[in-house]
Write a protein that holds these residues in place. Structure first.
Motif, PDB file in Angstrom:
ATOM      1  N   ASP A 214     -32.103   3.480  11.244  1.00  0.00           N
ATOM      2  CA  ASP A 214     -32.028   4.883  11.615  1.00  0.00           C
ATOM      3  C   ASP A 214     -33.008   5.171  12.751  1.00  0.00           C
ATOM      4  O   ASP A 214     -34.092   4.601  12.806  1.00  0.00           O
ATOM      5  CB  ASP A 214     -32.365   5.755  10.397  1.00  0.00           C
ATOM      6  N   LEU A 217     -37.443  10.157  14.070  1.00  0.00           N
ATOM      7  CA  LEU A 217     -37.432  11.571  14.445  1.00  0.00           C
ATOM      8  C   LEU A 217     -38.436  11.886  15.545  1.00  0.00           C
ATOM      9  O   LEU A 217     -38.432  12.993  16.077  1.00  0.00           O
ATOM     10  CB  LEU A 217     -37.742  12.443  13.226  1.00  0.00           C
ATOM     11  N   THR A 247     -27.342  17.087   7.753  1.00  0.00           N
ATOM     12  CA  THR A 247     -27.833  15.750   8.090  1.00  0.00           C
ATOM     13  C   THR A 247     -29.282  15.814   8.557  1.00  0.00           C
ATOM     14  O   THR A 247     -30.110  14.972   8.192  1.00  0.00           O
ATOM     15  CB  THR A 247     -26.959  15.113   9.180  1.00  0.00           C
ATOM     16  N   ARG A 250     -31.538  16.132   5.593  1.00  0.00           N
ATOM     17  CA  ARG A 250     -31.699  14.865   4.884  1.00  0.00           C
ATOM     18  C   ARG A 250     -32.655  13.933   5.621  1.00  0.00           C
ATOM     19  O   ARG A 250     -33.488  13.261   5.009  1.00  0.00           O
ATOM     20  CB  ARG A 250     -30.339  14.187   4.692  1.00  0.00           C
ATOM     21  N   ARG A 251     -32.575  13.908   6.944  1.00  0.00           N
ATOM     22  CA  ARG A 251     -33.444  13.025   7.724  1.00  0.00           C
ATOM     23  C   ARG A 251     -34.898  13.484   7.651  1.00  0.00           C
ATOM     24  O   ARG A 251     -35.824  12.669   7.557  1.00  0.00           O
ATOM     25  CB  ARG A 251     -32.971  12.971   9.172  1.00  0.00           C
ATOM     26  N   GLU A 255     -37.812  11.122   6.130  1.00  0.00           N
ATOM     27  CA  GLU A 255     -38.866  10.601   6.987  1.00  0.00           C
ATOM     28  C   GLU A 255     -40.184  11.359   6.867  1.00  0.00           C
ATOM     29  O   GLU A 255     -41.261  10.772   6.956  1.00  0.00           O
ATOM     30  CB  GLU A 255     -38.412  10.618   8.450  1.00  0.00           C
TER      31      GLU A 255
END
Length: 323
Positions: A214, A217, A247, A250-251, A255
């Motif tokens: 992934d 961020l 989404t 969730r990220r 993180e």
């Protein structure tokens, strides 16, 4: 130190203590900071015996204070324990209990939380420890509200950090509490360390590596930080990342351990703090610059985030020098 400090930090060093956590405490609270032009901490290393052998026998610590020095400390730090199942000495537990009774601030790094728990000062409180020892901690101390997936927990006068690197995060958090965001940022720059990782960010736990990793961020967070003064919303951040808001949520949770809105509000409050420290007195200007909209909302969010009003925060943390 350039001026006599009114805040004494004592680190309890017992047999098997990890040199890294000891170094973190010494670097953050023991070294002189003349470039800050403000009172720094009085600092002591305290041991239960004249000679204490460090982790893996790398070296023996001698020539430092006895535990009686910790009895006058405002903050008592407990580093890690090499084997959490081995109880700490009665002398160390007594120091911790006396510190709690007189209202001193208690801090643990890594498995040092087992020492605080053994002393009974974590009963009914929130705390964290290294993820590797979380199950053992729960079995030994079910009366503690363990939060095993965060970097550190600030529960008022008792604070606990997860792993070794999280000790740096918690130490900078304490400096931020004592001296304000600008001073904490100056210290982090000296360390070449990230200025602020919130305690709610997740620990890094071993996981299977995905086939396609992934994307971090970090670039998105920097993009958002550069636009705090604009009417930036969570929808705007999601659109820039080309993902749905669900989404994005969730990220952020995976993180950072927080929501996009909470992160955005926290960044805006942090920017407001820096402006107040630099002497800005116009609350409407600060609110617009930080994206908080109005002075009324600034007051609400600052009080929620720091426990202080804008005027109280400015009086406490007005910047003198952080060259």
């Amino acid at each position: 130190m350039s001026k006599e400090s009114s805040h004494h930090v004592a680190v309890l060093v017992d047999h098997g203590s990890n040199p890294f956590e000891l170094g973190v405490a010494t670097e953050l609270f023991g070294l002189r900071r003349p470039e800050l032009d403000r009172d720094w901490y009085e600092f002591s290393l305290c041991t239960p015996e004249p000679e204490v052998r460090m982790s893996s026998g790398f070296f023996t610590l001698t020539g430092v204070c006895g535990l009686d020095q910790a009895d006058r400390a405002d903050t008592v730090i407990v580093p890690n324990r090499p084997d959490p199942e081995v109880p700490p000495s009665d002398a160390v537990l007594d120091v911790v209990r006396r510190a709690a009774e007189r209202g001193a601030r208690l801090v643990s790094f890594c498995t040092g939380s087992f020492t605080l728990a053994a002393a009974g000062v974590l009963d009914g409180r929130r705390a964290t420890t290294h993820w590797r020892w979380a199950d053992l901690f729960r079995r030994m101390y079910p009366q503690v509200e363990l939060q095993p997936d965060v970097l550190f927990v600030d529960d008022g006068n008792v604070l606990t950090a997860a792993g070794s690197a999280a000790a740096l995060d918690l130490g900078l958090h304490l400096i931020r509490r004592d001296h304000g965001a600008e001073v904490a940022n100056a210290v982090s720059r000296r360390l070449v360390f990230t200025a602020h990782r919130d305690g709610g960010q997740r620990q890094f736990i071993d996981q299977p590596v995905p086939v396609v990793a992934d994307t971090s961020l970090a670039p998105l967070l920097e993009w958002a930080r550069a636009r705090l003064g604009s009417p930036l919303t969570v929808a705007d951040i999601a659109a820039h990342a080309a993902v749905s808001q669900a989404t994005l949520h969730r990220r952020f949770q995976a993180e950072l351990g927080t929501t996009p809105l909470a992160w955005l509000t926290g960044e805006r409050v942090a920017l407001a703090c820096r402006l107040l420290e630099r002497g800005e007195v116009r609350l409407e200007t600060i609110a617009r610059t930080c994206g908080l909209g109005t002075a009324a909302n600034l007051r609400i969010q600052l009080k929620r985030g720091t426990g202080l009003t804008p005027s109280d925060y400015r009086r406490r943390f007005a910047l003198r020098s952080v060259s």
